[in-house]
Design an enzyme around this catalytic site. Sequence first.
Site, PDB file in Angstrom:
ATOM      1  N   LYS A   1     -17.093  23.767 -35.642  1.00 56.04           N
ATOM      2  CA  LYS A   1     -16.357  22.953 -36.754  1.00 56.04           C
ATOM      3  C   LYS A   1     -17.074  21.732 -36.936  1.00 56.04           C
ATOM      4  O   LYS A   1     -17.172  21.277 -38.067  1.00 56.04           O
ATOM      5  CB  LYS A   1     -14.923  22.457 -36.180  1.00 56.04           C
ATOM      6  CG  LYS A   1     -14.051  23.700 -35.804  1.00 56.04           C
ATOM      7  CD  LYS A   1     -12.677  23.282 -35.412  1.00 56.04           C
ATOM      8  CE  LYS A   1     -12.503  22.597 -34.202  1.00 56.04           C
ATOM      9  NZ  LYS A   1     -12.790  23.140 -32.900  1.00 56.04           N
TER      10      LYS A   1
ATOM     11  N   ARG B   1      -9.566  24.489 -22.076  1.00 53.60           N
ATOM     12  CA  ARG B   1      -9.473  24.025 -23.537  1.00 53.60           C
ATOM     13  C   ARG B   1      -9.125  25.298 -24.297  1.00 53.60           C
ATOM     14  O   ARG B   1      -8.212  25.219 -25.224  1.00 53.60           O
ATOM     15  CB  ARG B   1     -10.736  23.225 -24.043  1.00 53.60           C
ATOM     16  CG  ARG B   1     -10.467  21.754 -23.613  1.00 53.60           C
ATOM     17  CD  ARG B   1     -12.016  21.186 -23.552  1.00 53.60           C
ATOM     18  NE  ARG B   1     -12.580  21.267 -24.901  1.00 53.60           N
ATOM     19  CZ  ARG B   1     -13.856  21.161 -25.414  1.00 53.60           C
ATOM     20  NH1 ARG B   1     -14.736  21.244 -24.459  1.00 53.60           N
ATOM     21  NH2 ARG B   1     -14.099  20.947 -26.742  1.00 53.60           N
TER      22      ARG B   1
ATOM     23  N   ARG C   1      -3.768  20.156 -34.285  1.00 52.15           N
ATOM     24  CA  ARG C   1      -3.908  21.348 -33.427  1.00 52.15           C
ATOM     25  C   ARG C   1      -2.752  21.737 -33.021  1.00 52.15           C
ATOM     26  O   ARG C   1      -2.571  22.612 -32.163  1.00 52.15           O
ATOM     27  CB  ARG C   1      -4.716  20.578 -32.264  1.00 52.15           C
ATOM     28  CG  ARG C   1      -6.182  20.853 -32.257  1.00 52.15           C
ATOM     29  CD  ARG C   1      -6.761  19.980 -31.216  1.00 52.15           C
ATOM     30  NE  ARG C   1      -8.066  20.427 -30.439  1.00 52.15           N
ATOM     31  CZ  ARG C   1      -9.035  19.841 -30.970  1.00 52.15           C
ATOM     32  NH1 ARG C   1      -9.331  18.844 -31.797  1.00 52.15           N
ATOM     33  NH2 ARG C   1     -10.183  20.371 -30.233  1.00 52.15           N
TER      34      ARG C   1
ATOM     35  N   ARG D   1     -24.198  22.823 -26.046  1.00 54.51           N
ATOM     36  CA  ARG D   1     -24.096  22.004 -27.047  1.00 54.51           C
ATOM     37  C   ARG D   1     -24.501  20.820 -26.648  1.00 54.51           C
ATOM     38  O   ARG D   1     -24.176  20.164 -25.277  1.00 54.51           O
ATOM     39  CB  ARG D   1     -22.443  22.006 -27.388  1.00 54.51           C
ATOM     40  CG  ARG D   1     -21.927  20.810 -28.191  1.00 54.51           C
ATOM     41  CD  ARG D   1     -20.726  21.502 -28.803  1.00 54.51           C
ATOM     42  NE  ARG D   1     -19.405  21.241 -27.912  1.00 54.51           N
ATOM     43  CZ  ARG D   1     -18.386  21.303 -28.551  1.00 54.51           C
ATOM     44  NH1 ARG D   1     -18.166  21.316 -29.692  1.00 54.51           N
ATOM     45  NH2 ARG D   1     -17.246  20.922 -27.778  1.00 54.51           N
TER      46      ARG D   1
ATOM     47  N   ARG E   1     -21.204  16.740 -23.572  1.00 52.09           N
ATOM     48  CA  ARG E   1     -19.834  16.174 -23.547  1.00 52.09           C
ATOM     49  C   ARG E   1     -19.285  16.624 -22.033  1.00 52.09           C
ATOM     50  O   ARG E   1     -19.448  17.796 -21.509  1.00 52.09           O
ATOM     51  CB  ARG E   1     -18.948  16.709 -24.472  1.00 52.09           C
ATOM     52  CG  ARG E   1     -19.104  15.931 -25.836  1.00 52.09           C
ATOM     53  CD  ARG E   1     -18.450  16.698 -26.755  1.00 52.09           C
ATOM     54  NE  ARG E   1     -17.075  17.103 -26.622  1.00 52.09           N
ATOM     55  CZ  ARG E   1     -16.270  17.698 -27.471  1.00 52.09           C
ATOM     56  NH1 ARG E   1     -16.667  17.778 -28.734  1.00 52.09           N
ATOM     57  NH2 ARG E   1     -15.002  17.997 -26.995  1.00 52.09           N
TER      58      ARG E   1
HETATM   59  P1  AMP Z   1     -12.711  17.999 -30.274  1.00 52.06           P
HETATM   60  O1  AMP Z   1     -13.993  16.958 -30.350  1.00 52.06           O
HETATM   61  O2  AMP Z   1     -12.241  18.369 -31.546  1.00 52.06           O
HETATM   62  O3  AMP Z   1     -13.278  19.205 -29.395  1.00 52.06           O
HETATM   63  O4  AMP Z   1     -11.800  17.098 -29.218  1.00 52.06           O
HETATM   64  C1  AMP Z   1     -11.814  16.843 -27.986  1.00 52.06           C
HETATM   65  C2  AMP Z   1     -10.539  16.653 -27.423  1.00 52.06           C
HETATM   66  O5  AMP Z   1      -9.798  15.652 -27.976  1.00 52.06           O
HETATM   67  C3  AMP Z   1      -9.503  17.566 -27.174  1.00 52.06           C
HETATM   68  O6  AMP Z   1      -9.632  18.593 -26.023  1.00 52.06           O
HETATM   69  C4  AMP Z   1      -8.299  16.964 -27.125  1.00 52.06           C
HETATM   70  O7  AMP Z   1      -8.129  16.287 -25.774  1.00 52.06           O
HETATM   71  C5  AMP Z   1      -8.416  15.614 -28.002  1.00 52.06           C
HETATM   72  N1  AMP Z   1      -8.436  15.951 -29.407  1.00 52.06           N
HETATM   73  C6  AMP Z   1      -9.098  16.132 -30.686  1.00 52.06           C
HETATM   74  N2  AMP Z   1      -8.126  16.163 -31.625  1.00 52.06           N
HETATM   75  C7  AMP Z   1      -6.806  16.370 -31.144  1.00 52.06           C
HETATM   76  C8  AMP Z   1      -5.778  16.934 -31.638  1.00 52.06           C
HETATM   77  N3  AMP Z   1      -5.626  16.975 -33.265  1.00 52.06           N
HETATM   78  N4  AMP Z   1      -4.785  16.932 -31.258  1.00 52.06           N
HETATM   79  C9  AMP Z   1      -4.667  16.533 -29.899  1.00 52.06           C
HETATM   80  N5  AMP Z   1      -5.618  16.334 -29.173  1.00 52.06           N
HETATM   81  C10 AMP Z   1      -6.932  16.097 -29.774  1.00 52.06           C
END
Ligand code: AMP
Length: 212
Positions: free
Chosen positions: A13, A167, A88, A123, A156
Site C-alpha cells: 500500500k 496483524r 481499517r 521490507r 519495522r
Molecule cells: P501500517 O503502517 O499501515 O501498517 O500501520 C501500522 C500500525 O499502526 C497498525 O498495525 C496499527 O497498529 C496502527 N494503525 C495504522 N493505521 C490504523 C488505522 N486506520 N486504525 C487503527 N490502527 C492503525
Amino acid sequence: MKLILFGPPGAGKGTQAEFLSQTFSIPSISTGAIIRNAIREKTPMGIAAEKYIDEGQLVPDEVVIEIVKERISEDDCKNGYILDGFPRTLNQAVALKNMGEKIDHVIDLEVSDEDLIKRLSGRRECKSCGAPYHIKYNPPKVDGVCDKCGGTLISREDDDPETVRKRLVVYHKQTEPLKEFYKKEGLLRIVKGQEELADTKKEVLKALEVGK
Ligand code: AMP
C-alpha cells in the site's frame, strides 16, 4: 481525486500510495506513518498508541479518526489525497463518510497470506523520512540507504514474524469486512499484487481507468 489504498499489511500500500501521489500530485496520508512519527517524538498520542502497534493491534478508532480528520483539512488536501491504511474498521469508514468526504476509488491490493509473510521479512523503511523499500521488490540504489534523503533503512519492529501473524488475524477479522462496505458503494477496484512492482503499478492505473 480521493483514493483509499486498502489491503493487508505488506501488500504494498505504501509503495503504491507514493507512486500515485507522484503521478497525481496529491498527498499520500499514512496513518501508520503518522502514528510511528508520534511514537518517535513521544507525543501523548504516540505514547498512548505504542502498546497497540507493538502488539499488532489496531489503535482505537477515535484516535485515528481524529488524525485523519485533522490531516485532510489541511490545505494540500484540497485537490484530493490518498489514504494509506485508513479506514481499517467499519466505524472508521462510516466516520469518513460522515465527514462528507466523497471517495472516488478504493484500490484493494490482494496478496495471499503466505506471500505477505515472505514479503514482510524483506521490507525496510527509512528511519528519517519513512520512505518504503523492499530488499527484493523495491531495493534502494545503495544498500541500506534511502534514495530520497540518505537516511538509514531499518526493519519495522512490528514486521517480526510473530507480530505479523497477529496483524494478519486482525486484518482478516476487523478490516477485510470493509471490502463489502465499499463494494456496495460501487467503489471497490480489486488489484492482484504482482511479483514485479512495475506490473502492480500498471494494474493500479488500469483499475483507476475502469472506475472512471
Ligand atoms: P501500517 O503502517 O499501515 O501498517 O500501520 C501500522 C500500525 O499502526 C497498525 O498495525 C496499527 O497498529 C496502527 N494503525 C495504522 N493505521 C490504523 C488505522 N486506520 N486504525 C487503527 N490502527 C492503525
